[in-house]
Design an enzyme around this catalytic site. Structure first.
Site, PDB file in Angstrom:
ATOM      1  N   SER A  64      52.262  -0.386  14.137  1.00  0.00           N
ATOM      2  CA  SER A  64      50.981  -0.936  14.094  1.00  0.00           C
ATOM      3  C   SER A  64      51.369  -2.158  12.502  1.00  0.00           C
ATOM      4  CB  SER A  64      50.243   0.780  13.569  1.00  0.00           C
ATOM      5  OG  SER A  64      50.469   1.894  14.644  1.00  0.00           O
TER       6      SER A  64
HETATM    7  N1  SAH Z   1      53.058   5.358  15.319  1.00  0.00           N
HETATM    8  C1  SAH Z   1      53.970   4.027  16.205  1.00  0.00           C
HETATM    9  C2  SAH Z   1      53.020   3.714  16.597  1.00  0.00           C
HETATM   10  C3  SAH Z   1      52.996   4.116  18.570  1.00  0.00           C
HETATM   11  S1  SAH Z   1      53.081   3.074  19.399  1.00  0.00           S
HETATM   12  C4  SAH Z   1      55.288   3.406  15.174  1.00  0.00           C
HETATM   13  O1  SAH Z   1      54.751   4.378  13.759  1.00  0.00           O
HETATM   14  O2  SAH Z   1      55.719   2.189  15.167  1.00  0.00           O
HETATM   15  C5  SAH Z   1      52.348   3.949  20.440  1.00  0.00           C
HETATM   16  C6  SAH Z   1      53.123   4.953  21.478  1.00  0.00           C
HETATM   17  O3  SAH Z   1      52.684   6.140  22.151  1.00  0.00           O
HETATM   18  C7  SAH Z   1      53.796   4.155  22.133  1.00  0.00           C
HETATM   19  O4  SAH Z   1      55.307   4.371  21.962  1.00  0.00           O
HETATM   20  C8  SAH Z   1      53.785   5.628  23.253  1.00  0.00           C
HETATM   21  O5  SAH Z   1      54.458   4.549  24.167  1.00  0.00           O
HETATM   22  C9  SAH Z   1      53.416   6.486  23.153  1.00  0.00           C
HETATM   23  N2  SAH Z   1      53.140   7.096  24.386  1.00  0.00           N
HETATM   24  C10 SAH Z   1      51.321   6.815  24.703  1.00  0.00           C
HETATM   25  N3  SAH Z   1      51.570   7.988  24.938  1.00  0.00           N
HETATM   26  C11 SAH Z   1      51.796   9.333  25.102  1.00  0.00           C
HETATM   27  C12 SAH Z   1      51.848  10.394  25.518  1.00  0.00           C
HETATM   28  N4  SAH Z   1      50.952  11.253  26.095  1.00  0.00           N
HETATM   29  N5  SAH Z   1      52.893  10.968  24.387  1.00  0.00           N
HETATM   30  C13 SAH Z   1      53.853  11.066  24.151  1.00  0.00           C
HETATM   31  N6  SAH Z   1      53.600   9.346  23.511  1.00  0.00           N
HETATM   32  C14 SAH Z   1      52.435   8.480  23.947  1.00  0.00           C
END
Ligand code: SAH
Length: 216
Positions: A64
């Protein structure tokens, strides 16, 4: 680029992107100054790590925008020793910020390669974070209840297991909405039956994919 230059980029990010938009908490700003965000993105993108937008980290996912990480952190009101569950580890950067603030962080990522890379970076920086590969919409029953929950991927509603695994008096932050428009929601669990929600403005996140996600 040299470490010193990265430090300058971090200071500029704080002065230009975070403080003017209302991130004033000293400890949070200190976390952003001290954590090397560039180590959380693929090597060829490291020089862009401090720019004012999200960045691709592979497998169709993003880290993000710095301001959004700061805003979600500030809204979560993390306190030392609180147990925090994060859904969507991605790069691991948000976990690092929360661990820096003294939280006990548990984070779940559905894409194994991302979870493994995040775990390696967190370990190399000596952050104690529990990383699990799996479907975060199920929560982390064994470690529940949590003081705080942060979901960093969007869905139409809060997955019900997460509400159950949140302490009474606890807070959950999550982007709620469809693919093109979402609101950043602050949900406070008042009693076992009552969750009070308010919006902190609009945002755009990648979708949450899992068992407890409504499909409409
Ligand atoms: N917090 C992260 C941003 C992540 S983007 C950072 O600091 O970089 C969102 C993430 O959520 C992605 O990597 C995606 O694979 C994950 N995601 C989506 N659905 C999910 C689920 N049900 N359980 C775990 N992760 C999930």
């Amino acid at each position: 680029m040299k470490e010193n230059n990265y430090l300058l980029l971090r200071k500029r990010m704080i002065e230009e992107q975070l403080i003017p938009r209302g991130i004033r908490n000293k400890r949070i700003l200190e976390a952003f100054e001290n954590i090397p965000r560039h180590l959380f993105v693929p090597e060829e993108k490291q020089s862009y790590a401090y720019e004012d937008h999200p960045l691709s980290i592979g497998w169709g996912q993003t880290i993000s925008q710095p301001f959004i990480v700061a805003l979600m952190t500030q809204l979560l009101e993390p306190k030392k020793d609180e147990k925090v569950l994060e859904i969507g580890t991605g790069s691991g950067y948000q976990s690092a910020i929360l661990a820096y603030l003294g939280c006990k962080v548990f984070t779940i990522e559905r894409i194994p390669q991302l979870a493994e890379r995040a775990q390696q970076v967190l370990e190399s920086l000596e952050f104690k974070v529990e990383v699990k590969i799996g479907d975060g919409t199920l929560g982390w029953e064994k470690e529940s209840p949590f003081d705080k929950i942060i979901v960093t991927a969007a869905a139409k509603d809060i997955p019900s297991p997460l509400v159950h695994q949140l302490k009474i008096g606890g807070r959950l932050i999550m982007p709620i909405g469809g693919a093109f428009h979402q609101e950043l929601i602050i949900a406070d669990k008042v009693t076992n039956k009552e969750v009070k929600k308010k919006s902190a403005g609009s945002c755009i996140f990648v979708p949450l994919i899992g068992k407890y996600v409504e499909r409409k």
